[in-house]
Enzyme design. Structure first.
Site, short mmCIF file in Angstrom:
data_model
loop_
_atom_site.label_atom_id
_atom_site.label_comp_id
_atom_site.label_asym_id
_atom_site.label_seq_id
_atom_site.Cartn_x
_atom_site.Cartn_y
_atom_site.Cartn_z
N ASP A 603 -67.96 -3.93 -10.52
CA ASP A 603 -67.45 -4.18 -11.87
C ASP A 603 -68.64 -4.43 -12.79
O ASP A 603 -69.78 -4.17 -12.43
CB ASP A 603 -66.47 -5.37 -11.87
N ASP A 604 -68.38 -4.94 -13.97
CA ASP A 604 -69.46 -5.12 -14.92
C ASP A 604 -70.13 -6.48 -14.79
O ASP A 604 -70.37 -7.17 -15.78
CB ASP A 604 -68.92 -4.90 -16.34
#
Ligand code: 6R9
Length: 733
Positions: A603-604
């Site tokens: 994910d980020d």
């Protein structure tokens, strides 16, 4: 939800939390001319530009491709390397794979009995019900909930301290405090720690702190930091420790979010040669929180004489009180508040994909039993062992494997205020010899920086007390693993590469020393009670050898119970991406022997020196600068930190990039989040690679940062493909 005694339902908590770094209402109002906006997260970073979906929307997109982490290739190459089958220097609790298999099987098939038997070692004021576990991990079947030791009443502080003192171990060393400088140290026995905890607990009670109230703690690594945590636990208050490297704004947001009744802080701290005025930062945080509507009525200040002390420290009469004076008059005994097993123990804020950190909530009973059990088995820890974890209590590792786990086991442990490279790169090994440390637990980033300094610093110290070496926080590259094993451990010590998260509360996938052969870079097998699965993007389980998104199928005792004030976010973030599972945010692969290799975040979120940072948080902080129109942040491979922070910045129309603006941008991030989140690279970007719907293609940005523009893949969906050439040209190297 009633279990949280209203903690979850405090209205306003959510909007207050938006003022966390990244929620940054100030930045939004400045740019848009709106008075306030409390519901902007990622959208806040794109002043006037198309709105990027928030974390929950954004994560699913990112999930479609697991970034090919370099570790994977390295891992495959080093799988063949041989490491000892076993190490002769100690008798492990779990002697071999067969014993593990049997214990593991029971932990999965009969968790009630497995955890119940372990929990009997603790003091319970009221025994839990026979069928004490219930949980739901499937959003399709109703709200997510987890409960362990239903019906039981206990107290973790009692079990960490009073229990040992009552058993006659009051004189055993509890903390071996080692200061920033070589000549600073202090020993505290279990009896002494208990007395100080009681005094502080009595003081907190005298200030009206009650069961369920939150107390913020912003302290350096002095004994009083774990003492403050234990004092809260003793009276059923919920502690929220904020890492001392966070900025005033970050501290303010966290104090506001939990409506802290008291802040416990310190005058200052020395980190290496640098003096940090914690109290000055705490004062600004207090003012910011007050402006946003939450005034913390009482501030307890620990005087750190080594960093200026009273003379150099501001003090607000009526609000502030010196720690020593606060506890001086208090009795050295303090009645324990017996709490339900599901009573919240602490909040710990952690980064996700949005600009708004999540307050992860852990509860008493399950966390206590899990912290103890993982500490005992993973470090093969006996009562009285001398152990050292270099983590700060501001992170989850300092919670579980400093304040709670080792004390529950009854170990003696080093509490280190300094940094591993001060006054020289041999500091760790000097301290290991000074106290005859048996188990040493640190992060790959520290290992890499010490490795770089050279073997001599290690070899000039004996290190013959060492038995087990631990690694945590990020994937350990096989080269660093080798060095840790061969040089630091002289090939005598197994390495426990522990994969876990703030959310999991304790180790999840980890070797057990001597129970099976290690593979450098692999976290190997799951701990008792943990059922990891790899799933593909459709949520189907990948069986046998393969790769996928790392999820957990069954509740474990230290499962996070909620996100503070936002149960919906908890469900959306962790349980909706793959219904039926807890989703970790990491990718992993399973090899032919069933060993698990963590490949990194999908994910980020990036992992800088073992610190977890949401790229959106950094983006929001950058956009808070008046000249920044838009920012996109990605991680890139960094030789020491693991990942570095790479920021693409689009300046406002007509603003020319200069060195001064670059410096100001970096300082803005320092101010809003903290120095550890400062970007390593600012890349001027007249435009960003976006799809026609306005979504930034981070994959492209990661490739450009890694100088791998020849591997961009399909860019046909880009609205303007020329942006890529422009960015490559502007990289300038
Ligand atoms: C304990 C802690 C969690 C993230 C996690 C993962 C990474 C932690 C790791 C590891 C590979 C290991 N991580 N341990 N990756 N091998 N042994 O660090 O908690 O700060 O919440 O970070 O760290 O990416 O998802 P936290």
């Amino acid at each position: 939800m009633h279990l949280f005694k209203g903690l979850l339902h405090k209205k306003g908590a959510a909007s207050a939390a938006d003022k966390q770094p990244g929620g940054s209402a100030a930045a939004v109002s400045k740019a848009n001319g709106a008075s306030t906006s409390s519901h902007t997260t990622t959208s806040a970073v794109n002043k006037g530009r198309p709105v990027v979906p928030t974390q929950e929307g954004r994560s699913l997109d990112a999930l479609h491709s697991i970034p090919v982490h370099k570790l994977r290739a390295q891992a495959a190459a080093t799988e063949a390397l041989t490491v000892p089958e076993s190490y002769p220097h100690f008798t492990p609790f779990v002697e071999n794979k067969k014993q593990y298999d049997e214990m593991y099987k029971r932990s999965i098939e009969d968790p009630n009995g497995f955890w119940g038997d372990i929990a009997k070692e603790f003091h319970w004021e009221k025994q839990w019900d026979e069928e004490h576990i219930s949980y739901n991990f499937d959003v399709r079947k109703g709200p997510i909930h987890v409960e362990y030791f239903k019906g039981g009443l206990t107290n973790i502080c009692y079990n960490a301290l009073d229990r040992h003192v009552a058993a006659g171990h009051g004189d055993r060393v509890c903390f071996l405090w080692e200061g920033n400088d070589l000549d600073q140290d202090r020993k505290m026995t279990y009896g002494e720690v208990l007395e100080e905890v009681c005094q502080l607990a009595n003081y907190l009670r005298s200030q009206g702190v009650q069961k369920g109230d939150a107390v913020s703690i912003y302290m350096p690594m002095v004994c009083e930091l774990p003492i403050a945590m234990l004092a809260c636990a003793r009276i059923g208050a919920v502690h929220s420790v904020v890492f001392g490297g966070f900025s005033a704004e970050a501290l303010a947001g966290r104090m506001e979010d939990c409506k802290a009744k008291v802040l416990i802080t310190a005058s200052g701290v020395m980190r290496g040669n640098k003096k940090i005025d914690l109290k000055a930062i705490a004062d600004s945080a207090h003012t910011m929180a007050a402006k946003s509507g939450h005034t913390v009525p009482r501030v307890v200040v620990y005087e750190n004489e080594r960093a200026g002390g009273r003379a150099a420290c501001s003090f607000t009469e009526g609000r502030d009180v010196w720690y020593a004076e606060a506890i001086a008059e208090q009795a050295k005994t303090c009645e324990v508040e017996w709490v339900e097993a599901e009573h919240p123990l602490f909040l710990l804020y952690t980064s996700g994909s949005t600009g708004k950190p999540k307050g992860v909530v852990h509860c008493t009973g399950g966390y206590m039993v899990y912290a103890h059990t993982t500490t005992k088995y993973v470090f093969n820890m006996q009562p009285g062992d001398t152990y050292w974890c270099t983590a700060d209590c501001g992170w989850i590792t300092g919670h579980t494997y400093l304040t709670y786990g080792p004390l529950l086991v009854g170990a003696s442990q080093v509490v280190f205020e300094g940094v591993p490279t001060y006054p020289g790169p041999d500091r760790c090994w000097r301290v290991v010899d000074k106290y005859a440390v048996k188990q040493f637990y640190t992060a790959p980033t520290a290992i890499r920086s010490l490795m770089r300094a050279g073997d001599l610093y290690v070899k000039e110290h004996l290190r013959d007390s060492l038995r087990i070496l631990g690694s945590v926080g990020e994937p350990i590259n096989p080269e660093a693993w080798r060095w840790y094993h061969d040089i630091v451990g002289d090939g005598r010590c197994p390495i426990v590469d522990t994969w876990w998260q703030t959310e999991t509360g304790g180790h999840m996938i980890t070797p057990l020393p001597n129970a099976w052969a290690q593979k450098p870079g692999s976290a190997t097998y799951p701990f008792f009670g943990v059922v990891p699965v790899l799933v593909d993007e459709k949520g189907n389980e990948v069986k046998g050898e393969g790769e996928g998104y790392l999820c957990i199928k069954q509740a474990w005792p230290a499962t996070l119970r909620t996100v503070y004030g936002d149960h919906e976010r908890y469900e959306t973030n962790y349980f909706k991406p793959f219904p039926g599972y807890y989703f970790s945010g990491d990718g992993a692969r399973r090899d032919k022997d069933g060993y698990i290799w963590i490949t990194g975040r999908v994910d980020d979120v990036i992992n800088v020196s073992g610190h977890r940072i949401g790229t959106a948080e950094v983006e929001s902080a950058l956009v808070a600068h008046a000249k920044c129109a838009e920012a996109a942040v990605v991680g890139y491979e960094h030789p020491i930190k693991g990942q570095g922070i790479y920021a693409y910045v689009t300046l406002m129309e007509g603003v020319e990039p200069t060195e001064d603006i670059r410096r100001e941008l970096i300082n803005t991030v320092r101010g809003i989040i903290g120095a550890f989140a400062a970007p390593d690279v600012i890349h001027w970007a007249p435009g960003l690679p976006k799809t026609r719907s306005g979504k930034i293609m981070r994959r492209v940005l990661r490739k450009i940062a890694a100088k791998q523009e020849d591997e961009l893949g399909d860019v046909s969906t880009l609205a303007d493909p020329h942006v890529v050439e422009q960015l490559v040209a502007l990289r300038g190297h």
